[in-house]
Write a protein that holds these residues in place. Structure first.
Motif, PDB file in Angstrom:
ATOM      1  N   UNK A  33    -120.132 -49.466 -12.895  1.00  0.00           N
ATOM      2  CA  UNK A  33    -119.036 -48.594 -12.455  1.00  0.00           C
ATOM      3  C   UNK A  33    -117.663 -49.194 -12.735  1.00  0.00           C
ATOM      4  N   UNK A  34    -117.641 -50.421 -13.239  1.00  0.00           N
ATOM      5  CA  UNK A  34    -116.371 -51.066 -13.574  1.00  0.00           C
ATOM      6  C   UNK A  34    -115.609 -51.573 -12.378  1.00  0.00           C
ATOM      7  N   UNK A  35    -116.283 -51.733 -11.246  1.00  0.00           N
ATOM      8  CA  UNK A  35    -115.591 -52.196 -10.043  1.00  0.00           C
ATOM      9  C   UNK A  35    -115.900 -53.663  -9.717  1.00  0.00           C
ATOM     10  N   UNK A  36    -116.731 -54.291 -10.509  1.00  0.00           N
ATOM     11  CA  UNK A  36    -117.044 -55.717 -10.335  1.00  0.00           C
ATOM     12  C   UNK A  36    -116.077 -56.470 -11.230  1.00  0.00           C
ATOM     13  N   UNK A  37    -114.882 -56.721 -10.730  1.00  0.00           N
ATOM     14  CA  UNK A  37    -113.825 -57.255 -11.581  1.00  0.00           C
ATOM     15  C   UNK A  37    -113.845 -58.774 -11.738  1.00  0.00           C
ATOM     16  N   UNK A  38    -114.852 -59.414 -11.185  1.00  0.00           N
ATOM     17  CA  UNK A  38    -114.951 -60.860 -11.315  1.00  0.00           C
ATOM     18  C   UNK A  38    -116.135 -61.245 -12.202  1.00  0.00           C
ATOM     19  N   UNK A  39    -116.509 -60.361 -13.124  1.00  0.00           N
ATOM     20  CA  UNK A  39    -117.665 -60.593 -13.985  1.00  0.00           C
ATOM     21  C   UNK A  39    -117.341 -61.677 -15.010  1.00  0.00           C
ATOM     22  N   UNK A  40    -118.318 -62.517 -15.273  1.00  0.00           N
ATOM     23  CA  UNK A  40    -118.116 -63.585 -16.250  1.00  0.00           C
ATOM     24  C   UNK A  40    -118.657 -63.157 -17.608  1.00  0.00           C
ATOM     25  N   UNK A  41    -118.176 -63.813 -18.618  1.00  0.00           N
ATOM     26  CA  UNK A  41    -118.668 -63.574 -19.978  1.00  0.00           C
ATOM     27  C   UNK A  41    -120.156 -63.897 -20.046  1.00  0.00           C
ATOM     28  N   UNK A  42    -120.570 -64.948 -19.383  1.00  0.00           N
ATOM     29  CA  UNK A  42    -121.978 -65.339 -19.389  1.00  0.00           C
ATOM     30  C   UNK A  42    -122.855 -64.232 -18.784  1.00  0.00           C
ATOM     31  N   UNK A  43    -122.398 -63.590 -17.731  1.00  0.00           N
ATOM     32  CA  UNK A  43    -123.145 -62.491 -17.125  1.00  0.00           C
ATOM     33  C   UNK A  43    -123.253 -61.319 -18.095  1.00  0.00           C
ATOM     34  N   UNK A  44    -122.156 -60.982 -18.751  1.00  0.00           N
ATOM     35  CA  UNK A  44    -122.194 -59.900 -19.734  1.00  0.00           C
ATOM     36  C   UNK A  44    -123.153 -60.225 -20.881  1.00  0.00           C
ATOM     37  N   UNK A  45    -123.193 -61.458 -21.274  1.00  0.00           N
ATOM     38  CA  UNK A  45    -124.098 -61.872 -22.350  1.00  0.00           C
ATOM     39  C   UNK A  45    -125.546 -61.782 -21.887  1.00  0.00           C
ATOM     40  N   UNK A  46    -125.837 -62.207 -20.648  1.00  0.00           N
ATOM     41  CA  UNK A  46    -127.213 -62.084 -20.120  1.00  0.00           C
ATOM     42  C   UNK A  46    -127.650 -60.624 -20.100  1.00  0.00           C
ATOM     43  N   UNK A  47    -126.766 -59.735 -19.686  1.00  0.00           N
ATOM     44  CA  UNK A  47    -127.076 -58.304 -19.667  1.00  0.00           C
ATOM     45  C   UNK A  47    -127.318 -57.802 -21.090  1.00  0.00           C
ATOM     46  N   UNK A  48    -126.456 -58.191 -22.001  1.00  0.00           N
ATOM     47  CA  UNK A  48    -126.582 -57.756 -23.395  1.00  0.00           C
ATOM     48  C   UNK A  48    -127.904 -58.195 -24.000  1.00  0.00           C
ATOM     49  N   UNK A  49    -128.307 -59.419 -23.733  1.00  0.00           N
ATOM     50  CA  UNK A  49    -129.573 -59.925 -24.256  1.00  0.00           C
ATOM     51  C   UNK A  49    -130.736 -59.192 -23.604  1.00  0.00           C
ATOM     52  N   UNK A  50    -130.679 -58.976 -22.297  1.00  0.00           N
ATOM     53  CA  UNK A  50    -131.760 -58.282 -21.590  1.00  0.00           C
ATOM     54  C   UNK A  50    -131.951 -56.861 -22.123  1.00  0.00           C
ATOM     55  N   UNK A  51    -130.856 -56.204 -22.465  1.00  0.00           N
ATOM     56  CA  UNK A  51    -130.935 -54.831 -22.970  1.00  0.00           C
ATOM     57  C   UNK A  51    -131.018 -54.772 -24.499  1.00  0.00           C
ATOM     58  N   UNK A  52    -131.083 -55.968 -25.117  1.00  0.00           N
ATOM     59  CA  UNK A  52    -131.176 -56.081 -26.578  1.00  0.00           C
ATOM     60  C   UNK A  52    -130.001 -55.397 -27.284  1.00  0.00           C
TER      61      UNK A  52
END
Length: 89
Positions: A51-70
């Motif tokens: 929803x774009x409301x987690x404004x403290x997201x790290x690059x590492x978290x985004x990368x983990x999500x990206x890898x999980x979703x391929x």
């Protein structure tokens, strides 16, 4: 640069990334609870990311999500780079 303009831009970026993540998660048939097992992110936190409301997201978290979703880096960030290199210790 006006700090208010920066915050609006950051919010827009978070909304765009979250929307892409949600769209792909749903396209692949995953529910929020699946993401806990796939990338170790609590479903409520994952919902905030989408929803774009987690404004403290790290690059590492985004990368983990990206890898999980391929996802490719370009799909999330708009340019290509190796995602896996950032998870190495």
């Amino acid at each position: 640069m006006n700090s208010k303009k920066i915050n609006i831009t950051l919010k827009e970026i978070l909304l765009t990334i979250g929307s892409k993540i949600k769209e792909e998660r749903e396209r692949q048939g995953y529910i929020l609870e699946d993401m806990d097992a796939l990338c170790d992110i609590d479903p409520s936190a994952f919902s905030k990311i989408e929803r774009g409301v987690y404004d403290n997201i790290t690059l590492k978290t985004l990368i983990r999500i990206s890898i999980a979703l391929k996802l490719k880096s370009f799909d999330v960030f708009g340019f290509e780079f190796s995602l896996e290199q950032f998870l190495e210790d």
